[in-house]
Design a protein around this motif. Structure first.
Motif, PDB file in Angstrom:
ATOM      1  N   TYR A  80      -0.559  -5.608  -2.209  1.00  0.00           N
ATOM      2  CA  TYR A  80      -1.335  -4.471  -2.692  1.00  0.00           C
ATOM      3  C   TYR A  80      -1.056  -4.177  -4.152  1.00  0.00           C
ATOM      4  N   ARG A  84      -6.432  -2.455  -4.948  1.00  0.00           N
ATOM      5  CA  ARG A  84      -6.943  -3.680  -4.332  1.00  0.00           C
ATOM      6  C   ARG A  84      -5.863  -4.299  -3.463  1.00  0.00           C
ATOM      7  N   ARG A  85      -6.289  -4.838  -2.331  1.00  0.00           N
ATOM      8  CA  ARG A  85      -5.361  -5.556  -1.466  1.00  0.00           C
ATOM      9  C   ARG A  85      -5.826  -7.003  -1.346  1.00  0.00           C
ATOM     10  N   TYR A  86      -4.829  -7.875  -1.217  1.00  0.00           N
ATOM     11  CA  TYR A  86      -5.068  -9.307  -1.120  1.00  0.00           C
ATOM     12  C   TYR A  86      -4.456  -9.805   0.176  1.00  0.00           C
ATOM     13  N   SER A 133     -11.783 -12.820  -6.194  1.00  0.00           N
ATOM     14  CA  SER A 133     -12.785 -12.610  -5.143  1.00  0.00           C
ATOM     15  C   SER A 133     -12.169 -12.381  -3.769  1.00  0.00           C
ATOM     16  N   SER A 134     -10.892 -12.704  -3.603  1.00  0.00           N
ATOM     17  CA  SER A 134     -10.212 -12.487  -2.321  1.00  0.00           C
ATOM     18  C   SER A 134      -9.751 -11.044  -2.163  1.00  0.00           C
ATOM     19  N   GLU A 170      -9.744  -6.971  -2.036  1.00  0.00           N
ATOM     20  CA  GLU A 170     -10.648  -6.008  -1.412  1.00  0.00           C
ATOM     21  C   GLU A 170     -10.287  -4.614  -1.917  1.00  0.00           C
ATOM     22  N   GLN A 171     -11.271  -3.898  -2.392  1.00  0.00           N
ATOM     23  CA  GLN A 171     -11.066  -2.527  -2.856  1.00  0.00           C
ATOM     24  C   GLN A 171     -10.795  -1.630  -1.648  1.00  0.00           C
TER      25      GLN A 171
END
Length: 88
Positions: A30, A36-38, A50-51, A53-54
């Motif tokens: 995070y 954003r989390r990955y 692109s991976s 996520e907001q």
């Protein structure tokens, strides 16, 4: 990925190049600055822009309540690498 994994010390956000925090048991990395989390899939962090996520404001607030002060592991120094946060 485990909280003591040495890889966590060198992984950075692909967008702002800042440190990431492992969220356990979610198994995601995070970035509280960009919210954003990955994901981590099969032990491999997915760190393409692109991976990521907001997260919503509510999710961000819930995550921050789970983190140590300043959103970093307790043994990680502040930005700048110096315990006081001052540049070297």
């Amino acid at each position: 990925m485990k909280p003591d994994d040495p890889l966590l010390k060198i992984l950075v956000c692909p967008i702002d190049k800042g440190p990431l925090t492992l969220l356990v048991p979610d198994d995601v990395l995070y970035n509280p600055r960009l919210r954003r989390r990955y994901p981590i899939l099969d032990g491999i962090p997915q760190l393409l822009p692109s991976s990521g996520e907001q997260v919503t404001d509510a999710e961000h607030d819930a995550i921050l309540r789970r983190l140590p002060p300043h959103g970093r592991p307790a043994d990680e120094p502040p930005a700048g690498g110096h315990p006081t946060g001052a540049p070297r």
